[in-house]
Design an enzyme around this catalytic site. Structure first.
Site, mmCIF file in Angstrom:
data_model
loop_
_atom_site.group_PDB
_atom_site.id
_atom_site.type_symbol
_atom_site.label_atom_id
_atom_site.label_comp_id
_atom_site.label_asym_id
_atom_site.label_seq_id
_atom_site.Cartn_x
_atom_site.Cartn_y
_atom_site.Cartn_z
ATOM 1 N N GLY A 13 0.794 -1.231 0.000
ATOM 2 C CA GLY A 13 0.000 0.000 0.000
ATOM 3 C C GLY A 13 0.824 1.277 0.000
ATOM 4 N N SER A 14 2.012 1.232 -0.566
ATOM 5 C CA SER A 14 2.798 2.473 -0.576
ATOM 6 C C SER A 14 2.173 3.500 -1.519
ATOM 7 C CB SER A 14 4.262 2.209 -0.939
ATOM 8 O OG SER A 14 4.391 1.841 -2.289
ATOM 9 N N ILE A 93 -7.209 -10.043 -11.295
ATOM 10 C CA ILE A 93 -7.749 -9.664 -12.599
ATOM 11 C C ILE A 93 -9.236 -9.412 -12.415
ATOM 12 C CG2 ILE A 93 -8.270 -10.530 -14.921
ATOM 13 C CD1 ILE A 93 -5.556 -11.942 -14.845
ATOM 14 N N ASN A 108 -5.378 2.562 -12.898
ATOM 15 C CA ASN A 108 -4.387 1.616 -12.380
ATOM 16 C C ASN A 108 -2.991 2.205 -12.533
ATOM 17 O OD1 ASN A 108 -3.369 -0.937 -11.463
ATOM 18 N ND2 ASN A 108 -2.900 -1.494 -13.572
ATOM 19 N N HIS A 110 0.941 0.798 -13.138
ATOM 20 C CA HIS A 110 1.664 -0.420 -13.513
ATOM 21 C C HIS A 110 3.161 -0.100 -13.566
ATOM 22 C CE1 HIS A 110 2.232 -4.348 -15.302
ATOM 23 N NE2 HIS A 110 3.053 -3.785 -16.172
ATOM 24 N N SER A 137 3.597 3.544 -15.354
ATOM 25 C CA SER A 137 2.531 4.154 -16.149
ATOM 26 C C SER A 137 1.229 4.180 -15.349
ATOM 27 C CB SER A 137 2.251 3.322 -17.408
ATOM 28 O OG SER A 137 3.428 3.020 -18.113
ATOM 29 N N LEU A 145 -5.623 -6.847 -20.136
ATOM 30 C CA LEU A 145 -4.754 -6.570 -18.984
ATOM 31 C C LEU A 145 -3.679 -5.516 -19.302
ATOM 32 C CD1 LEU A 145 -4.085 -7.602 -16.059
ATOM 33 C CD2 LEU A 145 -2.363 -9.064 -17.140
ATOM 34 N N ASP A 146 -3.588 -4.507 -18.433
ATOM 35 C CA ASP A 146 -2.542 -3.473 -18.517
ATOM 36 C C ASP A 146 -2.515 -2.780 -19.880
ATOM 37 O OD1 ASP A 146 -1.775 -4.128 -15.896
ATOM 38 O OD2 ASP A 146 -0.380 -5.659 -16.598
#
Ligand code: GRF
Length: 217
Positions: A13-14, A93, A108, A110, A137, A145-146
């Site tokens: 959780g940083s 996912i 999100n 990544h 990103s 995904l991503d």
């Protein structure tokens, strides 16, 4: 107006902490209405509790399907009416139904310069491929995904002596810069979607770069 956020986590959780700190320092005009984790006893949950943010643990193993797990998250998230749902190291996912439900409101971060290195072990891939530059990103979530539209990236150098851990640390430092910034841009209504993502009404031909941050104001 203060925006409402819900943050989904699975680990340290940083990035959540960076968002909490950005709110505390008024860099970010938002309130985190809830933190949802699919795992118990993780550091991210402690960070949320310390900041007096309501937490929910929904263990995915308890559900018979991905859709049922996602639906139980929707039931918690919807009444909070968040402007943005933030994936911050959420290691599941998501179903197409969940992604569609939060269309253009699901973001999100990544740890790679997408479209390079989707999925896991991005830092090791960058090292193995002798990349000189790696990074992170922030992107909106799409079904693949991503792969959704990228808002901003931050680059970091890869050093000859780097391990996946030292490189991850350097990337995380930049993640903590770009995530609150991208969230504030969303909250300020600077990001719009016609057929493609626009920032301040301009089509992005390539993602914004943290190193050009003076241009982002
Ligand atoms: C970050 O590297 C993020 O990019 C990735 O998972 C990691 C989460 O780290 N999606 P933390 O839990 O925010 O510390």
């Amino acid at each position: 107006m203060t925006a409402s956020l819900v943050v989904l986590i699975s680990g340290s959780g940083s990035n959540l902490q960076a968002i909490i700190d950005a709110i505390a320092s008024k860099q970010l005009n938002a309130e985190i209405k809830a933190v949802i984790s699919n795992k118990e006893n993780i550091t991210g949950l402690e960070r949320a509790s310390k900041a007096n943010i309501p937490t929910h643990v929904i263990e995915h193993q308890q559900f018979s399907s991905r859709e049922a797990f996602d639906q139980s998250m929707i039931q918690i998230i919807d009444p909070l009416k968040p402007d943005l749902v933030i994936l911050a190291g959420f290691m599941r996912i998501l179903s197409d139904g969940f992604i569609d439900h939060f269309h253009h409101r699901l973001i999100n971060i990544h740890p790679s310069l997408l479209p390079k290195y989707k999925g896991l072990n991005t830092h090791q891939h960058a090292i193995d491929n002798h990349d000189k530059i790696h990074g992170a990103s922030v992107h909106y979530v799409s079904h693949e995904l991503d792969s959704g539209p990228i808002v901003i990236q931050a680059e970091v150098p890869v050093h000859a002596e780097d391990t996946a851990e030292t490189l991850a640390e350097r990337v995380l430092y930049e993640e903590h810069n770009i995530y609150p910034l991208a969230i504030q841009m969303h909250i300020d209504g600077r990001i719009t979607f016609d057929e493609q993502l626009k920032v301040d009404g301009q089509l992005l031909t390539k993602p914004l770069q943290w190193k050009d941050k003076q241009l982002l104001k």
